[in-house]
Design a protein around this motif. Structure first.
Motif, short mmCIF file in Angstrom:
data_model
loop_
_atom_site.label_atom_id
_atom_site.label_comp_id
_atom_site.label_asym_id
_atom_site.label_seq_id
_atom_site.Cartn_x
_atom_site.Cartn_y
_atom_site.Cartn_z
N GLY A 112 -42.20 -34.54 -3.14
CA GLY A 112 -40.99 -35.17 -3.67
C GLY A 112 -41.24 -35.84 -5.01
N HIS A 125 -31.67 -38.23 -2.97
CA HIS A 125 -32.65 -37.57 -2.10
C HIS A 125 -32.03 -36.36 -1.41
N TYR A 169 -37.26 -31.13 -4.05
CA TYR A 169 -38.24 -31.10 -2.95
C TYR A 169 -38.40 -29.67 -2.44
N LYS A 195 -36.39 -35.09 1.67
CA LYS A 195 -37.55 -35.96 1.54
C LYS A 195 -37.26 -37.01 0.47
N HIS A 254 -43.92 -30.76 -5.93
CA HIS A 254 -42.59 -30.57 -5.32
C HIS A 254 -42.65 -30.91 -3.83
N ILE A 283 -37.48 -38.75 -2.77
CA ILE A 283 -37.89 -38.33 -4.11
C ILE A 283 -38.46 -39.56 -4.82
N THR A 329 -39.64 -34.26 7.93
CA THR A 329 -39.23 -34.16 6.53
C THR A 329 -37.77 -34.48 6.30
#
Length: 200
Positions: free
Chosen positions: A152, A86, A127, A98, A149, A100, A8
């Protein structure tokens, strides 16, 4: 960016996230003017030609971080800017980063433009790692088991200068995904899933 056991923390791109029709979002951007000074070093090169730009402004009460970023210029996303977005929208509890979804970022930026506010969004949740989502589900019935969520694809946002109703109406006008009103907690959920509206 280092990669954790579950992968992740690696910032990656997803080609599916850019190939979506954005008629509503384009209308929202076309109806508003974005005037901004970018934070990256070679901005003059990007802005030479005077094309359209997209900007995202946020701060986090949890980490104290702020971001004011032009991430799209003349039809092109700026990779370095998106990487900062991100990272900013990471799970602050676990520090996992992660990708987005670009559609979610576009919805957020378009709604902000429609609100005509210079105030940055306060990001409550971007996230969420599965660990964080499970913890929040144990505390609240309002947290979905398969929350966007975790993909992302969602953000919970607040503007102190605008009401939940105002922010949610602006987001819904973009017709780019789901919009949840949480007046009791003073935030609006925006995502790039199916177009729908819920809450009060």
């Amino acid at each position: 960016m280092r990669t954790g056991k579950n992968g992740t923390k690696k910032v990656t791109t997803d080609s599916k996230s850019t190939g979506v029709t954005r008629r509503g979002l384009l209308r929202a951007f076309a109806a508003t003017a974005v005037v901004a000074a970018p934070t990256y070093s070679n901005a003059a090169g990007f802005l030479r030609g005077g094309g359209d730009i997209r900007r995202i402004k946020m701060y986090s009460g949890r980490t104290g971080e702020r971001i004011d970023m032009i991430y799209w210029v003349e039809g092109k996303y700026i990779k370095e800017s998106l990487q900062e977005v991100h990272r900013f929208m990471r799970d602050w509890r676990t520090n996992d980063v992660k990708f987005i979804d670009l559609r979610t970022i576009d919805v957020m930026a378009a709604a902000h433009n429609l609100l005509d506010s210079s105030e940055p969004y306060m990001l409550l949740s971007g996230y969420r790692s599965p660990k964080t989502n499970n913890m929040l589900r144990a505390r609240s019935k309002g947290v979905a088991k398969n929350s966007l969520h975790m993909k992302g694809q969602a953000a919970d946002l607040r503007l102190s200068s605008r009401s939940v109703s105002q922010v949610s109406r602006a987001a819904a006008a973009c017709k780019g995904g789901g919009v949840g009103r949480y007046s009791g907690s003073n935030f609006v959920h925006m995502d790039c899933g199916p177009v729908r509206v819920w809450g009060r």
